[in-house]
Scaffold this motif. Structure first.
Motif, PDB file in Angstrom:
ATOM      1  N   VAL A 276      -6.595  -2.975  35.755  1.00 49.48           N
ATOM      2  CA  VAL A 276      -7.236  -1.784  35.590  1.00 49.48           C
ATOM      3  C   VAL A 276      -6.494  -0.647  36.522  1.00 49.48           C
ATOM      4  O   VAL A 276      -6.344  -0.809  37.594  1.00 49.48           O
ATOM      5  CB  VAL A 276      -8.721  -1.792  35.946  1.00 49.48           C
ATOM      6  N   ARG A 277      -6.215   0.341  35.968  1.00 46.91           N
ATOM      7  CA  ARG A 277      -5.456   1.273  36.666  1.00 46.91           C
ATOM      8  C   ARG A 277      -6.335   2.317  37.114  1.00 46.91           C
ATOM      9  O   ARG A 277      -6.317   2.906  38.231  1.00 46.91           O
ATOM     10  CB  ARG A 277      -4.381   2.220  35.874  1.00 46.91           C
ATOM     11  N   GLY A 278      -7.560   2.651  36.414  1.00 47.20           N
ATOM     12  CA  GLY A 278      -8.500   3.597  36.813  1.00 47.20           C
ATOM     13  C   GLY A 278      -9.586   3.978  35.627  1.00 47.20           C
ATOM     14  O   GLY A 278      -9.576   3.129  34.841  1.00 47.20           O
ATOM     15  N   SER A 279     -10.012   5.054  35.661  1.00 48.23           N
ATOM     16  CA  SER A 279     -11.068   5.206  34.685  1.00 48.23           C
ATOM     17  C   SER A 279     -11.121   6.894  34.541  1.00 48.23           C
ATOM     18  O   SER A 279     -10.390   7.491  35.250  1.00 48.23           O
ATOM     19  CB  SER A 279     -12.436   4.790  34.927  1.00 48.23           C
ATOM     20  N   SER A 280     -11.391   7.149  33.307  1.00 47.63           N
ATOM     21  CA  SER A 280     -11.375   8.678  32.662  1.00 47.63           C
ATOM     22  C   SER A 280     -12.795   8.974  31.884  1.00 47.63           C
ATOM     23  O   SER A 280     -13.420   7.753  31.427  1.00 47.63           O
ATOM     24  CB  SER A 280     -10.236   8.907  31.934  1.00 47.63           C
TER      25      SER A 280
END
Length: 258
Positions: free
Chosen positions: A6-10
């Motif tokens: 997982v790189r991040g969230s948006s």
């Protein structure tokens, strides 16, 4: 794509179909993943579902509803965009997708084919830069083909109303479909009649009811004016009996009072 990191969230807020007074508000917290494929040029991507593809601010069912509104309800693209709160290009693209499903559908089997002309805007001309002569780029007249005795509606439309435009449209239809056409209803146009004799030689050509009644009404008005001029030596006036009855003679049967 293969991803396990997982790189991040948006967070996105796509618009959906209206419901109730204010409508639902969708809030989607989706994750952004690293792509573990070495040949992937994007390197990362966000989650998506069929209803909300990546980089979309509208749900697919909202797009489909806007396209069907233009296709089936007879509203304009501007009206649909205002109602569904979308931009004009989005609604126009949705209408193109919805219209393709109809234009690419097979023609229904019919027995009575109706052919008539329709005026569509103005003619467009293009000038040849080499010769300087102008030629027609778009004809203002179109020829429409309808199911005159069933519920098939508009079957097709082609540009122009010359004798060669009708056989060109018929040539693109299946042979079995053309063989099923028994009657062709047209106006009193020699070019259309010649085209039907070429494209559908087995079909019986008939004149549609509207143009027959229209021609009879024109002849009745012509005879009334001519007889008034002959017997009275002047134009007809409102007090003359033949002019008092002119509306009754041109009235439909269902509109007449017993």
């Amino acid at each position: 794509m293969l991803a396990c990191r997982v790189r991040g969230s948006s967070t996105t807020r796509p618009r959906d179909l209206p419901y109730g007074k204010h409508g639902p508000e969708l809030v989607w917290h989706k994750r952004r993943w690293w792509c573990d494929e070495s040949g992937c040029p994007r390197r990362s991507f966000t989650e998506q579902v069929p209803q909300i593809p990546a980089r979309c601010r509208l749900t697919e069912r909202l797009r489909q509803a806007a396209g069907r509104a233009v296709r089936d309800a007879g509203v304009t693209v501007v009206q649909a965009a205002r109602e569904w709160k979308a931009s004009w290009p989005v609604v126009m693209e949705a209408f193109g997708t919805a219209a393709t499903a109809v234009t690419e559908a097979p023609l229904p089997d019919i027995e009575v084919l109706g052919i008539d002309e329709t005026r569509r805007g103005r003619a467009r001309w293009e000038k040849d830069p080499q010769t300087g002569k102008s030629s027609a780029a778009a004809d203002r007249w179109h020829t429409g083909f309808v199911d005159a005795a069933g519920c098939g509606g508009l079957l097709g439309q082609t540009e122009g109303r010359a004798a060669g435009d009708v056989p060109a449209w018929l040539a693109d239809t299946p042979l079995t479909w053309r063989q099923g056409v028994r009657f062709v209803a047209i106006d009193m146009s020699p070019s259309y009649r010649a085209a039907i004799r070429t494209g559908l030689p087995h079909a019986t050509v008939v004149v549609d009811h509207f143009h027959v009644v229209q021609l009879a009404n024109k002849m009745l008005s012509l005879v009334r004016r001519r007889l008034t001029r002959t017997h009275r030596g002047r134009r007809g006036r409102a007090k003359d009996p033949e002019w008092k009855a002119r509306r009754k003679l041109l009235r439909n049967r269902e509109e007449r009072r017993s």
